[in-house]
Scaffold this active site. Structure first.
Site, short mmCIF file in Angstrom:
data_model
loop_
_atom_site.label_atom_id
_atom_site.label_comp_id
_atom_site.label_asym_id
_atom_site.label_seq_id
_atom_site.Cartn_x
_atom_site.Cartn_y
_atom_site.Cartn_z
N GLY A 261 0.73 -1.23 0.13
CA GLY A 261 -0.01 -0.30 0.25
C GLY A 261 1.19 0.94 -0.11
O GLY A 261 0.30 2.42 -0.39
N GLU A 295 3.66 -5.84 3.56
CA GLU A 295 4.23 -6.28 2.03
C GLU A 295 4.20 -5.59 1.20
O GLU A 295 4.03 -5.57 -0.23
CB GLU A 295 2.98 -7.30 1.74
CG GLU A 295 2.71 -8.95 2.91
CD GLU A 295 2.04 -9.14 1.88
OE1 GLU A 295 0.95 -9.34 1.30
OE2 GLU A 295 1.40 -10.51 2.47
N CYS A 373 1.64 -2.80 -33.31
CA CYS A 373 0.96 -2.68 -34.63
C CYS A 373 -0.30 -2.05 -33.89
O CYS A 373 -1.37 -3.20 -33.91
CB CYS A 373 0.81 -3.48 -35.99
SG CYS A 373 2.58 -3.99 -36.70
N TYR A 402 6.62 -3.59 -11.38
CA TYR A 402 6.01 -4.01 -12.30
C TYR A 402 5.96 -3.26 -13.97
O TYR A 402 5.68 -2.54 -14.42
CB TYR A 402 4.60 -3.14 -11.86
CG TYR A 402 4.03 -3.61 -10.81
CD1 TYR A 402 3.29 -5.34 -10.72
CD2 TYR A 402 4.38 -3.30 -9.45
CE1 TYR A 402 3.00 -5.57 -9.28
CE2 TYR A 402 3.61 -3.81 -8.67
CZ TYR A 402 3.06 -4.94 -8.31
OH TYR A 402 3.19 -5.51 -6.96
#
Length: 422
Positions: A261, A295, A373, A402
């Site tokens: 978070g 976490e 494309c 990420y």
């Protein structure tokens, strides 16, 4: 058909190349001298380790930091973080194996051989398959965050068949989420966890199942929160809620998982104040025998990575300039998927071996696109650039989280980006 694109960067200018650390520039320029067009992630593990130590130092002893492997699963990064975190959070068998290997390597380097207790690994995810659950039970991990009653039944059956007891926490979707953030996974209908009104019934059923050791709750409900005060208020609420619920249902509370978070600041946003966060949670101590798990993923590794791609062409179309990269959302999908302005720097490459004019855009707005494309392959729109040429490199800082893991590697079959330790 609507096309998802990042918002316009106007009137922002691209970062100056000086925002890139000297070793990053040097390494990328060496890569640019090879015959292969550059498309690579560079990771600096000490940067991630520093961030982990910063957070861990700010926290009281009853709180633990488990790195969320999903944010960046490059083995060099995971192994580099292992000595500086208390454990890992995983969501698949592959992540489990990587975390266990990193923990074993870190223990061996310390000469401790491990603590003898359960490996400090917690597992999350809304759709854990039976093979994944079996691997978690066999590894005797610290906690499996159960997301449904069916998942509890499956864990019970597997543990019974294996002749063991699985440590389980219940993932709860709170009825209200007292925290800010750009991504919510609680306080609304969701595939994540068990709705708070259903918790009592699920706990009654879980207590009757063999092979389960109910240790607490997982209450991750929002991500990318930059406000230390509201994040602290949320942790305090999680401790109060878990303590009261465990007492009501006669559960020996040992585990309160508040998820990640913590956000990452971009542009002129104020960064998350870890010291203030630690101060604000100092008197939120859980009951004896329980500890609070954080976490973080993106917060630890975002700043340790840079994505760089070579400009294969610079072209003008109906009055607008485009820089076309050897790469795109097949390598770095985050800006488009999250619809954010993720700014970049242009790293000039003076060598130009091709026997043709070198396309150049000067003192103008440029849209940075990829090699796929589809018009959705857009990374940065309408950012002002002093100069960009074919053969230069476009470098995105804060790409350590990420990035490679979140991309469309197979679309069109272009080679994936390299991943390199700085």
């Amino acid at each position: 058909m609507s096309v998802v694109l990042p918002p316009s960067a106007a009137p922002r200018s691209a970062y100056p190349q000086e925002v890139l650390p000297g070793p990053v520039r040097e390494r990328l320029l060496r890569l640019a001298r090879t015959a292969t067009p550059v498309a690579a992630y560079l990771y600096d593990v000490p940067t991630a380790a520093d961030r982990a130590r910063e957070l861990r130092t700010a926290l009281p002893d009853w709180a633990a930091v488990h790195y969320a492997v999903k944010a960046n699963s490059f083995p060099g990064v995971v192994h580099g973080l292992a000595p500086h975190v208390d454990g890992f959070e995983v969501a698949s068998s592959a992540e489990l194996a990587l975390a266990l290997d990193a923990l074993h390597t870190a223990a061996a380097s310390r000469g401790t051989g491990g603590s003898g207790g359960p490996p400090p690994v917690v597992a999350a995810g809304p759709a854990k398959s039976v093979p994944v659950l079996t691997a978690l039970v066999r590894a005797r991990v610290e906690a499996i965050n159960a997301e449904s009653l069916l998942e509890l039944h499956r864990i019970s059956r597997i543990a019974t068949e294996e002749g063991t007891t699985a440590r389980v926490t219940l993932r709860v979707n709170p009825a209200a989420v007292p925290v800010t953030g750009s991504l919510h996974m609680g306080g609304e209908p969701s595939q994540f966890g068990i709705a708070e009104p259903d918790v009592a019934e699920v706990l009654r059923e879980a207590r009757r199942l063999p092979g389960l050791d109910l240790t607490g709750f997982h209450l991750h409900a929002a991500s990318n929160n930059l406000d230390a005060e509201s994040q602290a208020a949320y942790l305090r609420w999680c401790v109060r809620w878990s303590t009261a619920t465990a007492a009501e249902h006669r559960i020996e509370l040992r585990h309160i998982d508040v998820g990640g978070g913590i956000g990452v600041a971009f542009e002129d946003e104020p960064p998350f104040d870890t010291a203030r966060f630690g101060e604000l949670i100092g008197d939120a101590e859980p009951p004896p025998g329980a500890r609070v798990i954080l976490e973080p993923g993106r917060f630890l590794v975002a700043d340790c990575g840079w994505y760089a791609a070579e400009v294969t062409d610079v072209k003008r179309s109906y009055g607008r300039w485009f820089a076309v990269l050897r790469g795109g959302i097949n390598h770095f999908q985050l800006p488009t998927s999250w619809e954010i302005v993720h700014n970049a720097a242009v790293l000039p490459v003076e060598h130009w071996a091709e026997r043709c004019p070198r396309p150049t855009a000067t003192d103008t707005r440029v849209t940075v696109v990829g090699e796929l494309c589809t018009p959705e392959d857009t990374l940065l729109r309408e950012v002002h650039m002093d100069r960009i040429r074919a053969g230069d490199l476009v470098v995105f800082p804060r790409a350590g989280a990420y990035g490679w893991e979140f991309a469309m590697h197979a679309f069109l079959g272009h080679p994936p980006a390299e991943r390199l330790l700085l």
